[in-house]
Design a protein around this motif. Structure first.
Motif, mmCIF file in Angstrom:
data_model
loop_
_atom_site.group_PDB
_atom_site.id
_atom_site.type_symbol
_atom_site.label_atom_id
_atom_site.label_comp_id
_atom_site.label_asym_id
_atom_site.label_seq_id
_atom_site.Cartn_x
_atom_site.Cartn_y
_atom_site.Cartn_z
ATOM 1 N N PHE A 16 -6.601 -50.621 -2.376
ATOM 2 C CA PHE A 16 -5.645 -50.069 -1.423
ATOM 3 C C PHE A 16 -5.110 -48.731 -1.936
ATOM 4 O O PHE A 16 -4.763 -47.852 -1.144
ATOM 5 C CB PHE A 16 -4.478 -51.039 -1.206
ATOM 6 C CG PHE A 16 -4.845 -52.242 -0.369
ATOM 7 C CD1 PHE A 16 -5.132 -52.103 0.979
ATOM 8 C CD2 PHE A 16 -4.896 -53.509 -0.927
ATOM 9 C CE1 PHE A 16 -5.463 -53.205 1.764
ATOM 10 C CE2 PHE A 16 -5.221 -54.611 -0.157
ATOM 11 C CZ PHE A 16 -5.507 -54.468 1.185
ATOM 12 N N ILE A 88 -0.283 -53.215 4.749
ATOM 13 C CA ILE A 88 -1.253 -54.003 3.990
ATOM 14 C C ILE A 88 -1.595 -55.295 4.722
ATOM 15 O O ILE A 88 -0.714 -56.074 5.097
ATOM 16 C CB ILE A 88 -0.711 -54.353 2.594
ATOM 17 C CG1 ILE A 88 -0.345 -53.081 1.821
ATOM 18 C CG2 ILE A 88 -1.723 -55.191 1.823
ATOM 19 C CD1 ILE A 88 -1.498 -52.173 1.496
ATOM 20 N N PHE A 90 -4.922 -58.312 4.292
ATOM 21 C CA PHE A 90 -6.040 -58.670 3.431
ATOM 22 C C PHE A 90 -7.183 -59.291 4.216
ATOM 23 O O PHE A 90 -6.990 -59.882 5.288
ATOM 24 C CB PHE A 90 -5.586 -59.660 2.348
ATOM 25 C CG PHE A 90 -4.589 -59.084 1.402
ATOM 26 C CD1 PHE A 90 -4.988 -58.421 0.256
ATOM 27 C CD2 PHE A 90 -3.226 -59.187 1.659
ATOM 28 C CE1 PHE A 90 -4.070 -57.877 -0.615
ATOM 29 C CE2 PHE A 90 -2.300 -58.644 0.796
ATOM 30 C CZ PHE A 90 -2.723 -57.986 -0.348
ATOM 31 N N GLY A 153 -8.935 -55.364 0.588
ATOM 32 C CA GLY A 153 -9.036 -54.669 1.861
ATOM 33 C C GLY A 153 -10.402 -54.907 2.483
ATOM 34 O O GLY A 153 -11.427 -54.951 1.781
ATOM 35 N N GLU A 154 -10.434 -55.042 3.796
ATOM 36 C CA GLU A 154 -11.712 -55.265 4.483
ATOM 37 C C GLU A 154 -12.696 -54.139 4.194
ATOM 38 O O GLU A 154 -13.914 -54.367 4.106
ATOM 39 C CB GLU A 154 -11.459 -55.387 5.988
ATOM 40 C CG GLU A 154 -12.699 -55.720 6.800
ATOM 41 C CD GLU A 154 -12.409 -55.856 8.280
ATOM 42 O OE1 GLU A 154 -13.378 -56.007 9.055
ATOM 43 O OE2 GLU A 154 -11.215 -55.821 8.665
ATOM 44 N N THR A 167 -10.263 -61.998 8.307
ATOM 45 C CA THR A 167 -9.579 -60.706 8.218
ATOM 46 C C THR A 167 -8.138 -60.836 8.718
ATOM 47 O O THR A 167 -7.754 -61.844 9.314
ATOM 48 C CB THR A 167 -10.312 -59.640 9.046
ATOM 49 O OG1 THR A 167 -10.332 -60.040 10.417
ATOM 50 C CG2 THR A 167 -11.741 -59.444 8.539
ATOM 51 N N ALA A 284 -3.982 -50.063 6.478
ATOM 52 C CA ALA A 284 -5.046 -50.042 5.484
ATOM 53 C C ALA A 284 -6.391 -49.812 6.134
ATOM 54 O O ALA A 284 -7.262 -49.152 5.577
ATOM 55 C CB ALA A 284 -5.046 -51.352 4.696
ATOM 56 N N SER A 288 -9.121 -46.181 5.404
ATOM 57 C CA SER A 288 -10.287 -46.614 4.645
ATOM 58 C C SER A 288 -10.921 -45.444 3.923
ATOM 59 O O SER A 288 -10.664 -44.287 4.204
ATOM 60 C CB SER A 288 -11.324 -47.252 5.574
ATOM 61 O OG SER A 288 -11.899 -46.270 6.407
#
Length: 329
Positions: A16, A88, A90, A153-154, A167, A284, A288
């Protein structure tokens, strides 16, 4: 080797922190170097190997990031020049073909655990959690077969050859992490009217009302405290310093006078910088590694100045005192 174009950050790739760093416009023209820890990222700045480092400092769920707070309080001084806020959420990253029922071990950064604890209890109650150096490092360990799944993070899935099994995981809506860009000491960023000032203060001695005395330096001048945390100094039980964020800029009269008051009453005060407050709302996903906007690094809402606390009020009071002293009052 000294570099004016290198920025370090808490790595490895896919954290992140990297996502937050890439929201800064200047990131496109810098060499971005992942480091194994917050101290390593900041030490690269101290040694001149990097011009600046981006590190996490505060999470809206877990609070202060102690590694960053402690590192800024000790060692060769550094200064904060700007901040980034990142929303944020996850993803549960797994090796291809892994099902939820296959997951027996999970990993992630220690700050991530409180943000997914309820989801874990509801969906993977028997899974064993072990912390990793960062969320992206947890993804690397999953790729190597050390763990079954990682919270990260995805956007980190592609970097580590993993799949996002689930997700949008978060126990608290609109959870955010605040990151700071840290460099060597120099003139603070220019005043914007929507600023934050950070400092660390140490007690001169332990006595009743000591903390109240320090807080009054802010209160009587109308300076709003945005965060205060005690941290052990390592000098023995009961020995603490205080990490503080307040509203305003060091060139604001009210902030400057508060800092002068603290300098008189504290054993030590370390100024960590005055810098523009960030706007909330950068996600987030939107930040990317593939490219991001700079929304999270934008200017925050302007500070409210209570009557009697503006620069004009301080100038008028000083003029009145001068007239009293020379008989013109």
């Amino acid at each position: 080797m000294r570099s004016a174009t290198r920025y370090t950050y808490l790595g490895p790739e896919g954290t992140f922190t990297e996502a937050a760093l890439r929201t800064l416009p200047e990131a496109a023209t810098r060499e971005l170097v992942p480091m194994v820890s917050v101290p390593a990222a900041l030490d690269a700045v101290r040694s001149g190997e990097a011009a600046a480092a981006l590190v996490p400092i505060e999470n809206s769920v877990e609070g202060g990031v102690t590694a960053t707070l402690d590192e800024l309080s000790t060692g060769e001084p550094l200064m904060i020049y700007r901040e980034v806020l990142l929303e944020i959420a996850f993803a549960l990253l797994v090796r291809p073909g892994t099902r939820l029922t296959d997951i027996k071990t999970v990993t992630g950064h220690p700050v991530a655990q409180p943000q997914v604890r309820k989801w874990l209890a509801a969906n993977l109650p028997d899974a064993v959690w072990e912390s990793s150096a960062s969320n992206a490092d947890g993804a690397r360990l999953v790729r190597e077969g050390r763990y079954d799944a990682a919270f990260a993070g995805e956007f980190a899935a592609a970097t580590y050859g993993l799949e996002p099994l689930v997700t949008g995981i978060h126990d608290a809506e609109n959870a955010e992490t605040r990151f700071v860009l840290v460099g060597r000491p120099a003139r603070p960023a220019a005043r914007t009217g929507a600023d934050r000032t950070s400092l660390v203060m140490w007690q001169r001695d332990d006595h009743p009302g000591a903390l109240l005395e320090y807080l009054q330096e802010f209160a009587v001048r109308g300076v709003n405290l945005m965060r205060i945390e005690s941290r052990p100094t390592g000098e023995g039980m009961g020995r603490y310093c205080f990490s503080v964020d307040c509203e305003g800029h060091i060139t604001d009269r009210r902030v400057a006078e508060a800092l002068m008051g603290l300098k008189r009453t504290c054993a030590e005060v370390r100024f960590l910088g005055s810098y523009p407050r960030a706007s909330a709302g950068t996600s987030a996903a939107g930040a990317s590694a593939a490219g991001a906007s700079a929304a999270g690094a934008g200017r925050g809402e302007r500070s409210d100045e209570r009557p009697g606390t503006t620069d004009g009020d301080f100038v008028a009071a000083a003029d009145w005192l001068a007239r009293c002293q020379d008989g013109r009052a």
